[in-house]
Scaffold this motif. Structure first.
Motif, short mmCIF file in Angstrom:
data_model
loop_
_atom_site.label_atom_id
_atom_site.label_comp_id
_atom_site.label_asym_id
_atom_site.label_seq_id
_atom_site.Cartn_x
_atom_site.Cartn_y
_atom_site.Cartn_z
N LEU A 398 0.85 -1.19 0.00
CA LEU A 398 0.00 0.00 0.00
C LEU A 398 0.88 1.24 0.00
O LEU A 398 1.84 1.33 0.77
N ARG A 400 0.39 5.56 0.00
CA ARG A 400 -0.63 6.57 0.26
C ARG A 400 0.02 7.95 0.39
O ARG A 400 1.07 8.09 1.02
N ALA A 412 -4.35 10.33 -2.65
CA ALA A 412 -4.31 9.25 -3.63
C ALA A 412 -3.63 8.05 -3.00
O ALA A 412 -2.82 8.20 -2.07
N PHE A 413 -3.95 6.87 -3.50
CA PHE A 413 -3.30 5.67 -2.98
C PHE A 413 -3.30 4.58 -4.05
O PHE A 413 -4.08 4.60 -5.01
N ALA A 414 -2.37 3.64 -3.88
CA ALA A 414 -2.29 2.46 -4.73
C ALA A 414 -2.12 1.25 -3.83
O ALA A 414 -1.36 1.29 -2.86
N SER A 415 -2.83 0.16 -4.15
CA SER A 415 -2.83 -1.03 -3.32
C SER A 415 -2.68 -2.26 -4.21
O SER A 415 -3.18 -2.28 -5.33
N ARG A 416 -1.98 -3.28 -3.69
CA ARG A 416 -1.81 -4.51 -4.45
C ARG A 416 -1.73 -5.70 -3.51
O ARG A 416 -1.05 -5.65 -2.48
N GLN A 426 -5.21 -5.40 -7.86
CA GLN A 426 -4.63 -4.06 -7.83
C GLN A 426 -5.74 -3.03 -7.73
O GLN A 426 -6.78 -3.16 -8.39
N VAL A 427 -5.51 -1.99 -6.93
CA VAL A 427 -6.50 -0.93 -6.73
C VAL A 427 -5.80 0.42 -6.78
O VAL A 427 -4.76 0.61 -6.14
N LEU A 428 -6.37 1.36 -7.52
CA LEU A 428 -5.93 2.75 -7.53
C LEU A 428 -7.08 3.61 -7.03
O LEU A 428 -8.24 3.37 -7.39
N MET A 451 -12.34 4.64 -6.55
CA MET A 451 -11.33 3.60 -6.74
C MET A 451 -11.63 2.80 -7.99
O MET A 451 -12.78 2.72 -8.43
N ASN A 502 -11.21 -5.69 -3.63
CA ASN A 502 -10.05 -5.13 -2.93
C ASN A 502 -9.67 -6.09 -1.81
O ASN A 502 -10.27 -6.07 -0.73
#
Length: 768
Positions: A398, A400, A412-416, A426-428, A451, A502
């Protein structure tokens, strides 16, 4: 407004007053705010609770306290005068508090678990915002027995995380006319920008339970605040404190050693196992704005077992609070809702690393963890939460970042979640928040988050993890709040596409649109309710409108615009003597159990109660639903309900010992047509804590859960029965912050399945 019962303490415990405001013409020095006096390290007072050190003699005294609760229209008694002084040396903030009371024998403060200092006890609360933007504050509460509660409170969602433990040094002295307290808060444990930061902010609160649960705060009361941290006051006299300490670095190494012996039995097969495991936690701050955290093979087995919760006869999962400190270190920077990040998706981390950065206008955090098999993967659908066993190792990542402006936040954030050869999720996401106060005093807040997810990790019919064709989906949430002295209104829409997944978040339903509208009329103090005489300190009327509808799923058979749930909930909320708060709602509800099924009428009465009727009662709380209940599996409605009762008791014992006894009972049921419940879900829990001193205690936990389905006389569903029994005993001795030794015994049983597990664990933790 009708707030959930578990949020009431936070809603009443935070104070009001304008942060860092310039003094008005003619305003006294005391009214302007708490003044900090700089001293040399050699002049630092001894922390013993006695305010006789020379360093306190010429320090300005702050005494501008106001009643925040109860809101009964009665002024603060002169006998409950409270004063605060503040020193700053090269290492820490040092507070001196003097609390007068003409009934010192009525003080309530016993030994208790950390983070269990509540409104049933006399305490002093200190809240510090060292960033100065009013979006988060670190807080501690110390009761008259020296017990500490601490954590981080976020203004974005008005929630607190009690996981972080700060190395606070505190001492209390009971006096013939009250008590005095000294608190040393190391600057190294406060999180602030390296340069360009705003003025630090602080608030102080005092709880006086014997005075009808009175809460005094260091600023005037305001009832229409969007959140309470924006009313922190600026600290005067900090001068060059930040410049002096911002380059000081520290490193903490917290190794742990766990010895475990285990016996188990399953389906007639017996086994034994023993293990010696070493773990390590590392915390590094090279300078004020950077913090690095790492864990290696942590053992969380000594953390208290989660209290059982019941979703009744529904198939929608419920979230649980985080209790592991590593995940809460940067909670103020994350500021993400559960659909975006839910730390409990990481079941058993092998290792973890995180970096957090804070500046005056921006902050960011990044974390990466390796998770062992054994956890649950949740995938939401309109009518159920599908649960899969995580049988493979995975990696959670993650990143952020956020920008802070005056009244505006953008993030903003990116998650995997990576399952290796079996695919990834994967989530943006983007989010923002705007808040403002109009010339008429009306406050408004708007929150938006969006998202998009892409997933090629799925599960086959045998529930095994497999790589699948990539699928995408979006998520959108918008929320608006309107607040004034007479109204508190909220409107929210949440749309979750059928393909949105997610695996690092909590998404119990997907393929739906949720609409929520809550209208609350604040009517204030009431002496009569129609023809009835009453004594309500506060009274609010409420109307809630909630609806969930499906979205069409082109990859499946789900049709769109189908009503899953519709609620019309008029009701009211009030507060009364004995720290009593009660709410009730009439539910004119309709629910659907499955796709293409009947939309059932499920009218019911809902009410909740909290009260502290006696000095030895920390809290008695109940939440009750009675009426027509939907049995989802049977797709039928029957009489039933959901009842949860908590009774938390505190007793002083001879020799300075103390006993906490917390009782929890929960029952959910739907009646059949044959004179017995067709479905029942029950839980019972008893937690006893025997405290011998502030350093050592003995914890006994007994917990039973059982659920069953019987013939309802209509559907002929197969009967089943599940039962779990947990017993555990834990002794812990903590001789200083970060150093402890504990011994625990656990007995877990599942009688129906014939499973049994017994384990003896010895764990040592120390800080270098």
């Amino acid at each position: 407004m009708l707030r959930p019962l578990h949020h009431l303490f936070l809603s009443t415990a935070l104070l009001a007053g304008e942060a860092g405001a310039e003094p008005r013409p003619g305003e006294s020095e005391t009214r302007r705010g708490l003044h900090a006096t700089r001293i040399a390290d050699a002049e630092t007072p001894r922390i013993d609770g006695v305010l006789d050190d020379p360093a306190w003699r010429n320090v300005p005294v702050y005494e501008d306290f106001h009643k925040h609760d109860p809101r009964d229209g009665v002024a603060v008694p002169a006998a409950l005068r409270t004063s605060v002084q503040l020193l700053v040396d090269g290492q820490a903030l040092v507070f001196a508090i003097r609390a007068w009371d003409t009934l010192p024998g009525a003080l309530r403060g016993t030994l208790a678990r950390r983070d269990k200092v509540d409104l049933d006890q006399d305490f002093i609360g200190l809240w510090v915002d060292p960033v100065g933007h009013g979006r988060a504050a670190q807080f501690v509460r110390i009761n008259t027995a020296g017990v500490v509660s601490d954590g981080v409170h976020r203004a974005d969602d008005d929630e607190s995380d009690l996981g972080p433990d700060f190395p606070i040094d505190a001492a209390v002295k009971i006096l013939p006319d009250g008590y005095s307290m000294e608190v040393r808060w190391p600057l190294a444990s406060l999180r602030f920008p390296y340069a360009g930061g705003r003025n630090w902010q602080v608030m102080v609160e005092r709880s006086v339970p014997h005075a009808d649960g009175m809460l005094l705060v260091s600023a005037p009361l305001e009832t229409d605040a969007l959140n309470y941290l924006v009313f922190l006051r600026g600290i005067e006299g900090m001068g060059t404190t930040v410049e002096t300490v911002r380059d000081r670095r520290f490193i903490e190494l917290r190794p742990e050693l766990t010895l475990r012996a285990e016996r188990n039995r399953h389906e007639g097969l017996r086994g034994r196992d023993s293990a010696v495991e070493a773990g390590l936690e590392v915390n590094v701050r090279p300078r004020a704005d950077w913090v690095f955290n790492g864990i290696l093979n942590p053992d969380y087995s000594q953390i208290e077992v989660d209290q059982p919760v019941s979703s009744g006869a529904s198939n929608i999962a419920l979230s649980l609070p985080e209790k592991r400190g590593f995940f809460l270190e940067s909670s103020d920077v994350l500021g993400l809702g559960l659909p975006a990040f839910y730390s409990r998706t990481v079941f058993d981390p092998q290792w973890g690393a995180r970096a957090t950065w804070r500046s005056a206008q921006m902050d960011a955090t990044a974390m990466r963890l390796g998770d062992d098999p054994g956890g649950l993967v949740l995938r939401g659908r309109p009518y159920e939460t599908q649960e899969y066993q995580q049988a493979r190792q995975s990696t959670a990542t993650l990143v952020r970042t956020r920008w802070h402006g005056d009244g505006l936040l953008l993030g903003a954030f990116a998650s995997r979640r990576d399952y290796g050869a079996f695919g990834a999720n994967q989530v943006l996401g983007l989010d923002g928040q705007w808040r403002a106060t109009g010339a008429d005093g009306v406050q408004r807040q708007f929150v938006l988050s969006a998202m998009h997810a892409r997933t090629d990790a799925g599960f086959d019919q045998a529930l095994a993890l497999v790589r699948t064709a990539r699928r995408g989906g979006g998520y959108l949430r918008a929320k608006a709040i309107h607040s004034s002295s007479a109204w508190w209104n909220e409107a929210e829409v949440e749309a979750i596409a059928p393909g949105f997944v997610n695996d690092n978040g909590f998404v119990p339903q997907a393929g739906v649109v949720k609409l929520n509208l809550d209208i609350n009329r604040i009517l204030g103090q009431q002496s009569r309710l129609g023809p009835l005489p009453v004594n309500f300190y506060e009274f609010e009327a409420h109307l809630g409108l909630h609806e969930i509808r499906t979205l069409r799923d082109r990859h499946g058979e789900q049709r769109g615009n189908e009503v899953v749930e519709r609620k019309i909930r008029p009701g009211f909320w009030f507060s009364a003597p004995y720290q009593t708060r009660m709410w009730t709602q009439l539910g004119f509800d309709r629910q659907r159990a499955r796709q293409f099924g009947k939309l059932h009428h499920t009218p019911a009465l809902h009410f909740g109660l909290e009260t502290v009727p006696a000095p030895w009662v920390a809290k008695i709380a109940a939440e009750v639903t009675l009426g027509r209940q939907l049995d989802v599996d049977a797709d039928r409605v029957g009489p039933g309900g959901n009842v949860t009762i908590d009774a938390n008791l505190r007793f002083k014992l001879p020799r300075g010992w103390a006993l906490e006894a917390d009782h929890h009972v929960n029952r959910a049921w739907v009646q059949g047509t044959l004179g017995h419940p067709a479905f029942a879900d029950n839980a019972w829990r008893w937690l006893a804590m025997l405290h011998f001193s502030p350093r050592d205690s003995l914890r006994l936990l007994a917990q039973n859960t059982w659920a069953a389905r019987r013939d309802d006389g209509i559907t002929q569903l197969p009967a089943w029965n599940e039962r779990q029994i947990h017993r555990s005993l834990l002794y812990r001795y903590r001789w200083r912050h970060g150093r402890s030794v504990s011994t625990g015994y656990v007995d877990d049983r599942q009688p129906v399945q014939g499973s049994k597990r017994r384990a003896l664990t010895v764990q040592m933790q120390w800080e270098v």
